[in-house]
Design a protein around this motif. Sequence first.
Motif, PDB file in Angstrom:
ATOM      1  N   SER A 115      71.202   7.686  55.082  1.00  0.00           N
ATOM      2  CA  SER A 115      70.344   6.565  54.720  1.00  0.00           C
ATOM      3  C   SER A 115      69.992   5.703  55.926  1.00  0.00           C
ATOM      4  O   SER A 115      68.879   5.189  56.025  1.00  0.00           O
ATOM      5  CB  SER A 115      71.048   5.718  53.658  1.00  0.00           C
ATOM      6  OG  SER A 115      70.218   4.694  53.193  1.00  0.00           O
ATOM      7  N   SER A 116      70.917   5.555  56.867  1.00  0.00           N
ATOM      8  CA  SER A 116      70.683   4.665  58.005  1.00  0.00           C
ATOM      9  C   SER A 116      70.009   5.362  59.192  1.00  0.00           C
ATOM     10  O   SER A 116      69.491   4.692  60.079  1.00  0.00           O
ATOM     11  CB  SER A 116      72.002   4.032  58.458  1.00  0.00           C
ATOM     12  OG  SER A 116      72.895   5.023  58.920  1.00  0.00           O
ATOM     13  N   TYR A 117      69.988   6.693  59.211  1.00  0.00           N
ATOM     14  CA  TYR A 117      69.405   7.422  60.333  1.00  0.00           C
ATOM     15  C   TYR A 117      67.883   7.282  60.307  1.00  0.00           C
ATOM     16  O   TYR A 117      67.228   7.559  59.299  1.00  0.00           O
ATOM     17  CB  TYR A 117      69.807   8.893  60.266  1.00  0.00           C
ATOM     18  CG  TYR A 117      69.350   9.728  61.434  1.00  0.00           C
ATOM     19  CD1 TYR A 117      69.619   9.341  62.742  1.00  0.00           C
ATOM     20  CD2 TYR A 117      68.667  10.910  61.228  1.00  0.00           C
ATOM     21  CE1 TYR A 117      69.214  10.110  63.818  1.00  0.00           C
ATOM     22  CE2 TYR A 117      68.258  11.694  62.296  1.00  0.00           C
ATOM     23  CZ  TYR A 117      68.539  11.284  63.588  1.00  0.00           C
ATOM     24  OH  TYR A 117      68.134  12.058  64.654  1.00  0.00           O
ATOM     25  N   ALA A 118      67.313   6.872  61.423  1.00  0.00           N
ATOM     26  CA  ALA A 118      65.881   6.575  61.485  1.00  0.00           C
ATOM     27  C   ALA A 118      65.008   7.792  61.172  1.00  0.00           C
ATOM     28  O   ALA A 118      63.927   7.647  60.603  1.00  0.00           O
ATOM     29  CB  ALA A 118      65.517   6.012  62.859  1.00  0.00           C
ATOM     30  N   SER A 120      65.840  10.418  59.196  1.00  0.00           N
ATOM     31  CA  SER A 120      66.324  11.147  58.017  1.00  0.00           C
ATOM     32  C   SER A 120      65.225  11.356  56.991  1.00  0.00           C
ATOM     33  O   SER A 120      64.381  10.487  56.774  1.00  0.00           O
ATOM     34  CB  SER A 120      67.479  10.370  57.370  1.00  0.00           C
ATOM     35  OG  SER A 120      67.849  10.969  56.148  1.00  0.00           O
ATOM     36  N   GLU A 132      67.376   5.388  49.254  1.00  0.00           N
ATOM     37  CA  GLU A 132      68.100   4.959  50.444  1.00  0.00           C
ATOM     38  C   GLU A 132      68.247   3.442  50.376  1.00  0.00           C
ATOM     39  O   GLU A 132      67.265   2.711  50.344  1.00  0.00           O
ATOM     40  CB  GLU A 132      67.350   5.395  51.702  1.00  0.00           C
ATOM     41  CG  GLU A 132      67.339   6.897  51.867  1.00  0.00           C
ATOM     42  CD  GLU A 132      66.640   7.339  53.135  1.00  0.00           C
ATOM     43  OE1 GLU A 132      65.740   6.627  53.615  1.00  0.00           O
ATOM     44  OE2 GLU A 132      67.012   8.401  53.647  1.00  0.00           O
ATOM     45  N   LYS A 136      67.373   1.330  58.178  1.00  0.00           N
ATOM     46  CA  LYS A 136      67.433   2.307  59.269  1.00  0.00           C
ATOM     47  C   LYS A 136      68.015   1.608  60.503  1.00  0.00           C
ATOM     48  O   LYS A 136      67.515   0.572  60.928  1.00  0.00           O
ATOM     49  CB  LYS A 136      66.045   2.874  59.585  1.00  0.00           C
ATOM     50  CG  LYS A 136      65.396   3.598  58.412  1.00  0.00           C
ATOM     51  CD  LYS A 136      66.197   4.810  58.013  1.00  0.00           C
ATOM     52  CE  LYS A 136      65.512   5.568  56.889  1.00  0.00           C
ATOM     53  NZ  LYS A 136      66.342   6.640  56.383  1.00  0.00           N
ATOM     54  N   ASN A 138      70.198   3.171  63.910  1.00  0.00           N
ATOM     55  CA  ASN A 138      70.895   4.299  64.522  1.00  0.00           C
ATOM     56  C   ASN A 138      72.276   3.940  65.053  1.00  0.00           C
ATOM     57  O   ASN A 138      73.133   4.813  65.177  1.00  0.00           O
ATOM     58  CB  ASN A 138      70.035   4.942  65.610  1.00  0.00           C
ATOM     59  CG  ASN A 138      68.937   5.808  65.001  1.00  0.00           C
ATOM     60  OD1 ASN A 138      69.005   6.172  63.820  1.00  0.00           O
ATOM     61  ND2 ASN A 138      67.929   6.111  65.782  1.00  0.00           N
TER      62      ASN A 138
END
Length: 185
Positions: A115-118, A120, A132, A136, A138
């Motif tokens: 969910s937090s990965y830019a 994804s 999500e 975002k 990283n």
Amino acid sequence: MIHDIQPTIDRYPATLRILHWVRAVLTIGLIAAGWTMAELNDAVTAKYDFLYPWHKCFGVLVFLIVLAQLAIRAISRLPGPAPLPAHERILSHAVHITMYGLLLIVPLMGYAMSSSYAESDGVFFFGIHVPELLPKDNERFELFRFLHKALAYSLLALIMLHVAGALKHRFLDTNRRTDVLPRML
């Protein structure tokens, strides 16, 4: 004098036994897939087109299975504690509680990671997009990735201890009553 005594049962309910083994196979498969994904070169398209999406999907499934198991345990009659020495009974209880906790936390860390990965694509559960909920970021992604990996290795260590304990009671203990494996078969 009337006593309200429940007869003891010697096996877990069929639903819990089935969910236990399905969850076990899925969890080992997820750990193996995680190892494979970590070792694969990023240029391998199957890593992102196949492994990651299915790893996420089955991670959500394990999370849901654990929630179902906990709910079923809460309303079911379960076998009493096995007649183990006190130190083994305490260790067994601690391992089970910690495994259940990790079986919930590891998928949540995977979700947080995705969910937090830019970059994804998100998490899909058999075609259903899981919203999500995290921004975002990283840097947070790196923290969640570390936690997901470290806790998955911790879970693997506990699984190995769990299996070793069951095999010890099955094959090494002289007291046949400590054989806990038939309770889950």
